[in-house]
Every structure is written in C-alpha cells, then in structure tokens.
Enzyme design. Structure first.
Site, short mmCIF file in Angstrom:
data_model
loop_
_atom_site.label_atom_id
_atom_site.label_comp_id
_atom_site.label_asym_id
_atom_site.label_seq_id
_atom_site.Cartn_x
_atom_site.Cartn_y
_atom_site.Cartn_z
N CYS A 297 0.87 -1.19 0.00
CA CYS A 297 0.00 0.00 0.00
C CYS A 297 0.90 1.23 0.00
CB CYS A 297 -0.98 -0.03 1.17
SG CYS A 297 -0.21 0.02 2.81
N ASN B 169 2.25 1.44 4.45
CA ASN B 169 2.52 0.18 5.15
C ASN B 169 2.18 0.25 6.64
OD1 ASN B 169 5.36 -2.05 5.78
ND2 ASN B 169 3.30 -2.60 5.19
N CYS C 48 -1.52 0.71 7.39
CA CYS C 48 -2.96 0.40 7.48
C CYS C 48 -3.33 -0.83 6.63
CB CYS C 48 -3.82 1.60 7.05
SG CYS C 48 -3.63 3.05 8.12
N ARG C 49 -3.40 -0.65 5.33
CA ARG C 49 -3.96 -1.71 4.47
C ARG C 49 -3.03 -2.90 4.29
NH1 ARG C 49 -5.11 2.26 -0.31
NH2 ARG C 49 -3.25 3.13 0.67
N SER C 50 -1.78 -2.68 3.87
CA SER C 50 -0.94 -3.85 3.57
C SER C 50 -0.54 -4.65 4.81
CB SER C 50 0.26 -3.48 2.70
OG SER C 50 1.13 -2.59 3.33
N ASP D 21 -8.25 3.80 1.07
CA ASP D 21 -7.32 4.25 2.11
C ASP D 21 -8.12 4.74 3.33
OD1 ASP D 21 -5.45 5.48 3.66
OD2 ASP D 21 -4.62 6.72 2.05
P1 4NP Z 1 -1.85 2.79 4.09
O1 4NP Z 1 -2.53 4.13 4.67
O2 4NP Z 1 -1.29 3.16 2.74
O3 4NP Z 1 -2.98 1.85 4.01
O4 4NP Z 1 -0.79 2.40 5.09
C1 4NP Z 1 -1.89 5.35 4.78
C2 4NP Z 1 -1.03 5.59 5.85
C3 4NP Z 1 -0.43 6.82 5.97
C4 4NP Z 1 -0.68 7.80 5.03
C5 4NP Z 1 -1.53 7.56 3.97
C6 4NP Z 1 -2.13 6.32 3.85
N1 4NP Z 1 -0.09 9.08 5.19
O5 4NP Z 1 -0.42 9.98 4.40
O6 4NP Z 1 0.77 9.27 6.07
#
Ligand code: 4NP
Length: 157
Positions: free
Chosen positions: A9, A12, A14-16, A125
C-alpha cells in the site's frame, strides 16, 4: 506450495499490514505453512513504525494480531524475492510498475482481483477517515484472502 507474496500500500501502516496479517492467519488455517508473506509501502514516511493503532485495534477485534509488524518501504530486491506483488490500489500498482527493473518478471496485480464479487476493485485508504473505513478494509481483505487461498489450493498461482 511455497509462493512468496508481498502486499503493498502507500504507508505500510494500514492496508498492507492488514493484508499480511489476515492472509497469513487464514492461509495457515487453510493448511499453507510454507508461504512467505510480507508487506511494504511505496512511501517511506512510516518506516520502522508499528501499524496505525486503529488498524491494530480493528484487526484485534477479529482475532488478528498485527502488533509485531513494522513498516518498511518497497525495494528493488522485492521484485526478485517475491513471486507475486499485490497492490491495494491502482495508484500503488502504477508506482510498482514504474519501479519494476527491466527484465524482471514478477507478477504484479491488484489484491481485490482475488475478491470475487466484492463491490470494490481497490481497498480504500482508511487513514484520514473514521472507524468504519477500517472495518471495510478488513471485510475486503478477508474476502480477497479467501479468494487467493482458493487459487493457491487449485494450483492456479
Ligand atoms: P496505508 O494508509 O497506505 O494503508 O498504510 C496510509 C497511511 C499513511 C498515510 C496515507 C495512507 N499518510 O499519508 O501518512
């Protein structure tokens, strides 16, 4: 079956990591004990951090322990070290394609392509949203994990 699967993602956190933990848990339950499973982010902002507390809590409520995972960024060696690299959304898939070294044949795809009749093609997201987003991430990832396990079982990977 000893496929090596990397989930990707943006951050790294939340989703992955959810995909890594949920898929590892369900694959083990399905009897796949020698898969190599990991996750990474295309961005490096959160390297070294545990998953977002909201992600850890939502996963914990469904019996998945993500607390030991730590964020890392995708690196070129990943394309040699994994057979399949599955992105959570199209933007990160495009980023992976742009990083793919010439001549490397790693399979890249969208994780939700394995989710059967899921109403989404991407895992949204959840980072800037509310708690419902984290539940939705889990719903979609559980569905795609089971689809991927069915493909592994059928020898279709
Ligand atoms: P992820 O979510 O890609 O699922 O880990 C996010 C985590 C942090 C951010 C964006 C999406 N950020 O902008 O810091």
């Amino acid at each position: 079956m000893n496929s090596r699967i990397l989930f990707v993602c943006l951050g790294n956190i939340c989703r992955s990591p959810t995909a890594e933990g949920v898929f590892r848990h369900r694959a083990r339950q399905a009897g796949f004990t020698s898969l190599q499973i990991d996750s990474a982010g295309t961005a490096g902002w959160h390297v070294g951090k545990a998953p977002d507390p909201r992600t850890v809590a939502a996963a914990q409520r469904r019996g998945y322990d993500l607390s030991a995972l730590r964020a890392r960024q995708v690196r070129a060696a990943d394309f040699d070290n994994f057979d399949i690299v599955l992105a959570m959304d199209k933007q990160n898939l495009a980023e992976l394609k742009s990083m793919l070294p010439r001549g490397v044949n790693t399979r890249l795809g969208l994780f939700l392509d394995y989710a059967g009749d899921a109403p989404f093609s991407e895992v949204p997201d959840p980072y800037y949203g509310g708690d419902a987003g984290f539940e939705q991430v889990l719903d979609l990832i559980e569905q795609a994990s089971d689809g991927l396990i069915a493909r592994l079982r059928g020898g279709q990977l």
